[in-house]
Design an enzyme around this catalytic site. Structure first.
Site, PDB file in Angstrom:
ATOM      1  N   GLU A 255       0.786  -1.153  -0.093  1.00 36.08           N
ATOM      2  CA  GLU A 255       0.018  -0.009   0.046  1.00 36.08           C
ATOM      3  C   GLU A 255       0.848   1.022  -0.132  1.00 36.08           C
ATOM      4  OE1 GLU A 255      -3.365  -0.456  -0.015  1.00 36.08           O
ATOM      5  OE2 GLU A 255      -3.181  -2.515   0.367  1.00 36.08           O
ATOM      6  N   CYS A 294      -2.695   8.544   3.335  1.00 39.46           N
ATOM      7  CA  CYS A 294      -2.463   8.073   2.204  1.00 39.46           C
ATOM      8  C   CYS A 294      -3.527   8.085   1.232  1.00 39.46           C
ATOM      9  CB  CYS A 294      -1.908   6.600   2.012  1.00 39.46           C
ATOM     10  SG  CYS A 294      -3.151   5.707   2.977  1.00 39.46           S
TER      11      CYS A 294
HETATM   12  P1  NAP Z   1       8.675   4.844   4.213  1.00 39.69           P
HETATM   13  O1  NAP Z   1       9.859   5.856   4.619  1.00 39.69           O
HETATM   14  O2  NAP Z   1       8.417   4.420   2.847  1.00 39.69           O
HETATM   15  O3  NAP Z   1       8.668   3.945   5.782  1.00 39.69           O
HETATM   16  C1  NAP Z   1       7.614   2.878   5.569  1.00 39.69           C
HETATM   17  C2  NAP Z   1       8.003   1.800   6.644  1.00 39.69           C
HETATM   18  O4  NAP Z   1       9.112   1.227   5.911  1.00 39.69           O
HETATM   19  C3  NAP Z   1       8.701   2.391   7.975  1.00 39.69           C
HETATM   20  O5  NAP Z   1       8.298   1.470   8.757  1.00 39.69           O
HETATM   21  C4  NAP Z   1      10.225   2.391   7.658  1.00 39.69           C
HETATM   22  O6  NAP Z   1      10.967   2.132   8.959  1.00 39.69           O
HETATM   23  C5  NAP Z   1       9.970   0.859   6.917  1.00 39.69           C
HETATM   24  N1  NAP Z   1      11.466   0.687   6.211  1.00 39.69           N
HETATM   25  C6  NAP Z   1      12.052   1.243   5.324  1.00 39.69           C
HETATM   26  N2  NAP Z   1      13.130   0.615   4.817  1.00 39.69           N
HETATM   27  C7  NAP Z   1      12.946  -0.530   5.220  1.00 39.69           C
HETATM   28  C8  NAP Z   1      13.753  -1.823   5.118  1.00 39.69           C
HETATM   29  N3  NAP Z   1      14.899  -1.926   4.493  1.00 39.69           N
HETATM   30  N4  NAP Z   1      13.351  -3.008   5.737  1.00 39.69           N
HETATM   31  C9  NAP Z   1      12.114  -2.901   6.536  1.00 39.69           C
HETATM   32  N5  NAP Z   1      11.261  -1.817   6.704  1.00 39.69           N
HETATM   33  C10 NAP Z   1      11.869  -0.716   6.362  1.00 39.69           C
HETATM   34  O7  NAP Z   1       7.013   5.786   4.659  1.00 39.69           O
HETATM   35  P2  NAP Z   1       6.564   6.823   5.597  1.00 39.69           P
HETATM   36  O8  NAP Z   1       7.519   8.076   5.518  1.00 39.69           O
HETATM   37  O9  NAP Z   1       6.589   6.006   6.964  1.00 39.69           O
HETATM   38  O10 NAP Z   1       5.131   6.917   5.437  1.00 39.69           O
HETATM   39  C11 NAP Z   1       4.724   7.899   4.380  1.00 39.69           C
HETATM   40  C12 NAP Z   1       4.366   7.326   3.019  1.00 39.69           C
HETATM   41  O11 NAP Z   1       3.286   6.178   3.329  1.00 39.69           O
HETATM   42  C13 NAP Z   1       3.449   8.316   2.254  1.00 39.69           C
HETATM   43  O12 NAP Z   1       4.019   8.414   1.024  1.00 39.69           O
HETATM   44  C14 NAP Z   1       2.147   7.826   2.301  1.00 39.69           C
HETATM   45  O13 NAP Z   1       1.290   7.985   1.125  1.00 39.69           O
HETATM   46  C15 NAP Z   1       2.281   6.314   2.775  1.00 39.69           C
HETATM   47  N6  NAP Z   1       1.362   5.661   3.047  1.00 39.69           N
HETATM   48  C16 NAP Z   1       0.480   4.736   2.551  1.00 39.69           C
HETATM   49  C17 NAP Z   1      -0.686   4.057   3.123  1.00 39.69           C
HETATM   50  C18 NAP Z   1      -1.575   3.082   2.486  1.00 39.69           C
HETATM   51  O14 NAP Z   1      -2.345   2.374   3.044  1.00 39.69           O
HETATM   52  N7  NAP Z   1      -1.478   3.062   1.088  1.00 39.69           N
HETATM   53  C19 NAP Z   1      -0.957   4.525   4.346  1.00 39.69           C
HETATM   54  C20 NAP Z   1      -0.329   5.090   5.136  1.00 39.69           C
HETATM   55  C21 NAP Z   1       1.096   5.884   4.410  1.00 39.69           C
HETATM   56  P3  NAP Z   1      11.570   3.242   9.519  1.00 39.69           P
HETATM   57  O15 NAP Z   1      10.717   4.340   9.929  1.00 39.69           O
HETATM   58  O16 NAP Z   1      12.546   2.724  10.817  1.00 39.69           O
HETATM   59  O17 NAP Z   1      12.619   3.877   8.638  1.00 39.69           O
END
Ligand code: NAP
Length: 522
Positions: A255, A294
């Site tokens: 997602e 999101c």
């Molecule tokens: P993100 O930077 O992509 O991080 C998402 C998750 O991935 C975090 O828990 C992060 O951990 C983890 N992660 C990063 N690298 C990883 C790896 N190599 N292995 C395992 N986990 C890893 O996103 P965000 O900044 O938290 O969220 C914002 C984005 O999410 C926005 O673009 C939004 O649109 C999207 N979003 C989508 C939905 C949906 O349902 N479609 C819902 C909410 C948000 P760390 O924080 O520890 O780096």
């Protein structure tokens, strides 16, 4: 305070300093989150052994009762969670409720669904197919729990709902979860899990929490495991492309972000009831959770003739929104989660400004209640207008993850589909119109590009649940840029954690098995 991880019945502290958690209003330090040296291999081993076994012993009904107990624990501590959401995520009371009550609500929803499945542990699809000329050889389709681990990686904007909606579904399916919240807002997930663990309501090994950088987790996935990822498209790209994911073949659902559109129908006139409903929904998109959904409205497609009136009505309402410290009850728009996200959002608004005119907001709010701009992660609710969306690209590709949306005119119904589709696939689109024929035409064009459509006319009125709100009854996810995944959607969500198997056998053999299964269509 150091935020720890939980697995194999114990809390584990990372060996490093990790990431500092701060109040986005004033940068006050709240704690540190770190997973350095955490034995993630051990966490997977415990989930595979103890978690798989303890859940396999339970019926759907018993698993539902566990979810209900988890929800009861959370309800008791709700006020404390609201404070944490304010301090760590900059949430107003309303923002916090979307996340916290949303999480509790989804647990209760799946508890009720599981209760209805009764004492069975697997699912049998209704009906059988005759496979031979003689009525002696048939096929039926069964769903059995995959004996693996559900790794759940969540985004920062829903530390409660994101965690519980995934755990709820996996637990009903009988699969243990390893949940990893985003580091920047892990405090709420951690405190909730502390309370649930202390209440001893979870079966052994059924839920583990890893707080801190999650790099080594993906390497632990094997064939019967799954990865449910929520976050940015960029991170998803990296995780999907990991050699272990490609080679071992765990199930993956993703997602990510999307450029969701709302469409004002061709019949909508200024000051009509539907016009007002649309204005109210757009203002919500630019204020609730400071726009960090999101599923939020990012693009507003309006008939050319109505655009000036809509622009004026929304811009006028934005001027009345108080931005500031959510500790002030008058505040309607809190800060973004941190100054890094603020700077990224402001960079995105600047990029959009090359193709679109600023109508309201921009970067810095004109006034900030009880807080200081230089220290707080505030962004003014921002409305842009792009007059030539057919020729534009950034308005269809840059997700400003904050209180920002862009108005754009359309000239024909055919334009609506092509403009909405220019987002490359989205989680949700909404249509505000009383013209059912036009709505049906728009919806038919939009459907392949979206996971969910919200169609609002006067008959629905104010009774709708909102463009951004994900209801557990409905599938959540979208094609293309939105990740191509699917979560929620009542019992449909169980498919991800169960294997459908066609069983070919005699009628008497198949009939004899029926009583052990819940007979439903997933
Ligand atoms: P993100 O930077 O992509 O991080 C998402 C998750 O991935 C975090 O828990 C992060 O951990 C983890 N992660 C990063 N690298 C990883 C790896 N190599 N292995 C395992 N986990 C890893 O996103 P965000 O900044 O938290 O969220 C914002 C984005 O999410 C926005 O673009 C939004 O649109 C999207 N979003 C989508 C939905 C949906 O349902 N479609 C819902 C909410 C948000 P760390 O924080 O520890 O780096």
């Amino acid at each position: 305070m150091k935020i720890e991880s939980f697995f194999a019945g114990k809390w584990h502290a990372g060996r490093g300093n990790g990431q500092t958690l701060r109040n986005p209003v004033n940068q006050e330090v709240l704690g540190h989150v770190d997973a350095t040296g955490i034995d993630v291999v051990g966490a997977f081993a415990d989930a595979r052994k103890a978690g798989v076994a303890s859940l396999a012993d339970l019926s759907f009904q018993q698993r539902g009762a566990i979810l209900k107990s988890v929800a009861d624990v959370l309800v008791k501590n709700r006020d404390r969670y609201n404070t944490i959401a304010r301090l760590n995520s900059g949430n107003t009371a309303r923002d916090a409720s979307v996340d916290i009550d949303g999480g509790i609500g989804v647990l209760k929803f799946y508890a009720r669904l599981a209760e209805r499945l009764g004492s069975s542990k697997a699912i049998l699809e209704p009906g059988q197919d005759l496979l031979a000329k003689e009525p002696a050889f048939f096929a039926r389709h069964f769903w059995h729990t995959r004996p693996g681990v559900a790794l759940q990686v969540n985004a920062y904007n829903f530390p409660s709902w994101g965690m519980w909606e995934k755990i709820a579904v996996a637990l009903v399916a009988g699969v243990p979860s390893i949940t990893k919240p985003a580091s920047s807002t892990a405090l709420l997930s951690y405190e909730m899990m502390r309370d649930v663990v202390a209440a001893f309501v979870l079966p052994e090994g059924s839920v583990a929490l890893i707080c801190g950088a999650g790099g080594p987790l993906i390497g632990c996935l094997t064939a019967m495991d799954s990865l449910a990822f929520t976050g940015s498209a960029q991170t998803a790209l990296g995780l999907r492309g990991e050699l272990n994911v490609l080679a071992s073949g765990p199930r993956v659902t993703v997602e990510t972000d999307s450029l969701n559109a709302t469409i004002i129908g061709p019949d909508v006139q200024r000051d009509s009831a539907v016009f007002e409903l649309a204005v109210s929904e757009i203002v919500k998109a630019l204020s609730v959770k400071a726009g960090q959904f999101c599923t939020n409205i990012r693009r507003i497609l309006v008939p050319e003739a109505v655009l000036p009136a809509l622009q004026e009505a929304v811009a006028q309402k934005l001027t009345g929104l108080v931005v500031g410290d959510p500790a002030d009850p008058d505040v309607k728009v809190g800060p973004l989660v941190n100054t890094k996200q603020r700077d990224t959002a402001i960079g995105g608004i600047e990029a959009l400004s090359a193709e679109a005119k600023l109508v309201a907001g921009g970067t810095r709010p004109q006034s900030i209640s009880e807080a200081d701009w230089s220290r707080g992660a505030f962004v003014a609710p921002t409305l842009l207008r792009c007059d030539n969306p057919e020729k534009a690209s950034s308005v269809h590709s840059i997700e400003v993850f904050g209180p920002c949306a862009t108005l754009m005119p359309y000239r024909s119904l055919a334009d609506v589909t092509s403009l909405a589709a220019a987002g490359g696939g989205s989680l949700v689109a909404s249509v505000f119109s009383n013209d059912s024929k036009a709505t049906a035409q728009i919806a038919t064009g939009l459907a392949p590009w979206h996971g969910r459509l919200l169609l609002i006319d006067e008959e629905v009125g104010k009774n709708h649940t909102g463009h951004a709100i994900v209801m557990p009854q409905c599938v959540h996810g979208g094609p293309g840029r939105a990740g191509g995944g699917e979560e929620q959607g009542s019992l449909r969500a169980l498919r991800f954690h169960m294997q459908r198997t066609a069983v070919q056998a005699s009628a008497s053999f198949l009939g004899g098995l029926g009583s052990e299964y819940a007979e439903i269509t997933l």
